[in-house]
Design a protein around this motif. Structure first.
Motif, PDB file in Angstrom:
ATOM      1  N   ALA A  47      -7.620   3.887 -46.358  1.00 25.93           N
ATOM      2  CA  ALA A  47      -7.098   2.575 -45.346  1.00 25.93           C
ATOM      3  C   ALA A  47      -7.620   2.075 -44.495  1.00 25.93           C
ATOM      4  CB  ALA A  47      -5.703   2.685 -45.023  1.00 25.93           C
ATOM      5  N   ILE A  48      -8.212   2.882 -43.462  1.00 25.10           N
ATOM      6  CA  ILE A  48      -8.991   2.014 -42.800  1.00 25.10           C
ATOM      7  C   ILE A  48     -10.537   1.241 -42.980  1.00 25.10           C
ATOM      8  CG2 ILE A  48     -11.078   2.836 -41.151  1.00 25.10           C
ATOM      9  CD1 ILE A  48      -8.946   5.606 -40.509  1.00 25.10           C
ATOM     10  N   GLN A  49     -10.360   1.716 -44.100  1.00 26.20           N
ATOM     11  CA  GLN A  49     -11.266   1.091 -44.742  1.00 26.20           C
ATOM     12  C   GLN A  49     -11.466  -0.626 -46.075  1.00 26.20           C
ATOM     13  OE1 GLN A  49     -15.353   1.598 -44.571  1.00 26.20           O
ATOM     14  NE2 GLN A  49     -14.681   3.120 -43.429  1.00 26.20           N
ATOM     15  N   ASP A  50     -10.190  -0.383 -46.126  1.00 22.72           N
ATOM     16  CA  ASP A  50      -9.344  -1.205 -46.670  1.00 22.72           C
ATOM     17  C   ASP A  50      -9.329  -2.475 -45.389  1.00 22.72           C
ATOM     18  OD1 ASP A  50      -9.006  -0.196 -49.370  1.00 22.72           O
ATOM     19  OD2 ASP A  50      -7.283   0.482 -49.049  1.00 22.72           O
ATOM     20  N   VAL A  51      -9.238  -2.182 -44.589  1.00 18.92           N
ATOM     21  CA  VAL A  51      -8.226  -2.639 -43.281  1.00 18.92           C
ATOM     22  C   VAL A  51     -10.014  -3.422 -42.853  1.00 18.92           C
ATOM     23  CG1 VAL A  51      -7.846  -2.819 -40.992  1.00 18.92           C
ATOM     24  CG2 VAL A  51      -6.667  -2.352 -42.635  1.00 18.92           C
ATOM     25  N   ARG A  52     -11.168  -2.693 -43.298  1.00 17.23           N
ATOM     26  CA  ARG A  52     -12.482  -3.393 -42.148  1.00 17.23           C
ATOM     27  C   ARG A  52     -12.625  -4.926 -43.330  1.00 17.23           C
ATOM     28  NH1 ARG A  52     -15.724  -0.374 -39.721  1.00 17.23           N
ATOM     29  NH2 ARG A  52     -15.058   2.048 -40.426  1.00 17.23           N
ATOM     30  N   LEU A  53     -13.256  -5.239 -42.093  1.00 19.33           N
ATOM     31  CA  LEU A  53     -13.833  -6.702 -42.469  1.00 19.33           C
ATOM     32  C   LEU A  53     -15.328  -7.066 -42.880  1.00 19.33           C
ATOM     33  CD1 LEU A  53     -11.890  -8.466 -39.178  1.00 19.33           C
ATOM     34  CD2 LEU A  53     -10.982  -8.105 -41.737  1.00 19.33           C
ATOM     35  N   GLN A  54     -15.019  -7.652 -43.626  1.00 23.94           N
ATOM     36  CA  GLN A  54     -17.329  -7.745 -43.840  1.00 23.94           C
ATOM     37  C   GLN A  54     -17.523  -8.829 -43.739  1.00 23.94           C
ATOM     38  OE1 GLN A  54     -17.945  -5.611 -46.121  1.00 23.94           O
ATOM     39  NE2 GLN A  54     -15.648  -4.660 -46.106  1.00 23.94           N
ATOM     40  N   PRO A  55     -19.181  -8.719 -43.517  1.00 25.73           N
ATOM     41  CA  PRO A  55     -19.648  -9.854 -42.537  1.00 25.73           C
ATOM     42  C   PRO A  55     -19.728 -11.213 -43.740  1.00 25.73           C
ATOM     43  CG  PRO A  55     -20.639  -7.289 -43.272  1.00 25.73           C
ATOM     44  CD  PRO A  55     -19.718  -7.687 -43.268  1.00 25.73           C
ATOM     45  N   GLY A  59      -6.994  11.496 -46.663  1.00 25.15           N
ATOM     46  CA  GLY A  59      -8.276  10.600 -47.299  1.00 25.15           C
ATOM     47  C   GLY A  59      -7.933   9.377 -47.449  1.00 25.15           C
ATOM     48  N   GLU A  60      -6.291   9.380 -47.377  1.00 24.43           N
ATOM     49  CA  GLU A  60      -5.434   8.044 -47.874  1.00 24.43           C
ATOM     50  C   GLU A  60      -5.498   6.759 -46.750  1.00 24.43           C
ATOM     51  OE1 GLU A  60      -1.099   8.852 -48.554  1.00 24.43           O
ATOM     52  OE2 GLU A  60      -1.551   9.824 -50.837  1.00 24.43           O
ATOM     53  N   VAL A  61      -5.628   7.871 -45.178  1.00 26.11           N
ATOM     54  CA  VAL A  61      -5.849   7.222 -44.755  1.00 26.11           C
ATOM     55  C   VAL A  61      -6.478   6.224 -43.947  1.00 26.11           C
ATOM     56  CG1 VAL A  61      -6.106   7.320 -41.374  1.00 26.11           C
ATOM     57  CG2 VAL A  61      -3.955   8.129 -42.782  1.00 26.11           C
ATOM     58  N   ARG A  62      -8.344   7.286 -44.481  1.00 31.27           N
ATOM     59  CA  ARG A  62      -9.274   6.338 -44.260  1.00 31.27           C
ATOM     60  C   ARG A  62     -10.010   6.003 -45.253  1.00 31.27           C
ATOM     61  NH1 ARG A  62     -13.586  10.230 -41.911  1.00 31.27           N
ATOM     62  NH2 ARG A  62     -12.608  11.463 -40.976  1.00 31.27           N
ATOM     63  N   ALA A  96     -13.482  -0.948 -33.636  1.00 29.14           N
ATOM     64  CA  ALA A  96     -12.291  -0.076 -33.284  1.00 29.14           C
ATOM     65  C   ALA A  96     -11.910   1.012 -34.611  1.00 29.14           C
ATOM     66  CB  ALA A  96     -11.200  -0.694 -32.582  1.00 29.14           C
ATOM     67  N   LEU A  97     -12.166   0.572 -35.894  1.00 36.93           N
ATOM     68  CA  LEU A  97     -11.740   1.108 -36.513  1.00 36.93           C
ATOM     69  C   LEU A  97     -12.789   2.282 -37.236  1.00 36.93           C
ATOM     70  CD1 LEU A  97     -11.595  -1.733 -39.170  1.00 36.93           C
ATOM     71  CD2 LEU A  97      -9.779  -0.120 -38.021  1.00 36.93           C
ATOM     72  N   ASP A  98     -13.808   2.063 -36.722  1.00 33.29           N
ATOM     73  CA  ASP A  98     -14.929   3.378 -36.351  1.00 33.29           C
ATOM     74  C   ASP A  98     -14.422   4.233 -35.488  1.00 33.29           C
ATOM     75  OD1 ASP A  98     -16.683   1.956 -38.449  1.00 33.29           O
ATOM     76  OD2 ASP A  98     -18.105   1.525 -36.661  1.00 33.29           O
ATOM     77  N   PHE A  99     -13.945   4.392 -34.583  1.00 31.58           N
ATOM     78  CA  PHE A  99     -12.916   5.044 -33.572  1.00 31.58           C
ATOM     79  C   PHE A  99     -12.109   5.650 -34.464  1.00 31.58           C
ATOM     80  CE2 PHE A  99     -15.220   3.046 -30.265  1.00 31.58           C
ATOM     81  CZ  PHE A  99     -15.693   3.348 -29.419  1.00 31.58           C
ATOM     82  N   LEU A 100     -11.025   5.210 -35.047  1.00 34.46           N
ATOM     83  CA  LEU A 100     -10.007   5.664 -35.628  1.00 34.46           C
ATOM     84  C   LEU A 100     -11.599   6.573 -37.609  1.00 34.46           C
ATOM     85  CD1 LEU A 100      -7.139   2.183 -36.329  1.00 34.46           C
ATOM     86  CD2 LEU A 100      -7.633   4.521 -35.535  1.00 34.46           C
ATOM     87  N   ASP A 101     -11.932   5.994 -38.220  1.00 35.92           N
ATOM     88  CA  ASP A 101     -12.613   6.730 -38.708  1.00 35.92           C
ATOM     89  C   ASP A 101     -12.710   8.147 -38.158  1.00 35.92           C
ATOM     90  OD1 ASP A 101     -12.740   7.022 -41.358  1.00 35.92           O
ATOM     91  OD2 ASP A 101     -14.584   6.297 -41.638  1.00 35.92           O
ATOM     92  N   GLU A 102     -13.401   8.131 -37.209  1.00 31.73           N
ATOM     93  CA  GLU A 102     -14.420   9.449 -36.905  1.00 31.73           C
ATOM     94  C   GLU A 102     -13.483  10.117 -36.424  1.00 31.73           C
ATOM     95  OE1 GLU A 102     -16.267   8.334 -34.237  1.00 31.73           O
ATOM     96  OE2 GLU A 102     -17.486   7.427 -34.999  1.00 31.73           O
ATOM     97  N   ASP A 103     -12.006  10.462 -36.514  1.00 30.86           N
ATOM     98  CA  ASP A 103     -10.452  11.049 -36.323  1.00 30.86           C
ATOM     99  C   ASP A 103     -10.309  11.945 -37.427  1.00 30.86           C
ATOM    100  OD1 ASP A 103      -8.238  12.513 -36.002  1.00 30.86           O
ATOM    101  OD2 ASP A 103      -7.203  10.316 -35.349  1.00 30.86           O
ATOM    102  N   MET A 104     -11.586  12.986 -37.214  1.00 30.13           N
ATOM    103  CA  MET A 104     -11.406  14.174 -38.356  1.00 30.13           C
ATOM    104  C   MET A 104      -9.584  15.038 -39.019  1.00 30.13           C
ATOM    105  SD  MET A 104     -14.059  14.292 -38.910  1.00 30.13           S
ATOM    106  CE  MET A 104     -14.414  15.331 -40.317  1.00 30.13           C
TER     107      MET A 104
END
Length: 114
Positions: A106-114, A101-104, A89-97
């Motif tokens: 934040a998306i990476q900060d929320v991403r869960l690491q394997p 940069g701040e939002v992008r 779902a974060l990938d969908f958010l990240d693809e929104d152009m």
């Protein structure tokens, strides 16, 4: 009710459980390690009763596991695929152009690491 209708309704129920921001925050916090209600309450800044209500909903769909140690109850992520679903779902958010940069970031900060 046709069986495929039941499956669709059950699938929608899982997405419904994941639609609440507090439950997503709980799953993210439990992703790396287990925690008890007091640790979840402190991390989330909400009451223990509120945490318990959300945990009950997550347990009902087997999205968290429970382990008892004496009087303490610990919760952990029930299935690593939940992290994959959140990251998808974060990938969908990240693809929104339109994101800045701040939002992008934040998306990476929320991403869960394997």
């Amino acid at each position: 009710m046709p069986l495929h209708q039941k499956v669709v309704e059950d699938l929608a129920a899982i997405f419904g459980v994941l639609s609440h921001p507090t439950r997503v925050r709980i799953l993210a916090f439990l992703h790396a390690t287990e925690h008890d209600v007091s640790e979840l309450r402190a991390h989330l800044g909400i009451s223990a009763a509120n945490v318990s209500q959300h945990l009950a909903i997550l347990r009902s769909r087997h999205l968290v596991k429970v382990r008892r140690e004496g009087t303490r109850v610990f919760y952990s992520a029930g299935d690593p695929r939940v992290a994959e679903l959140i990251n998808c779902a974060l990938d969908f958010l990240d693809e929104d152009m339109s994101h800045t940069g701040e939002v992008r970031q934040a998306i990476q900060d929320v991403r869960l690491q394997p």
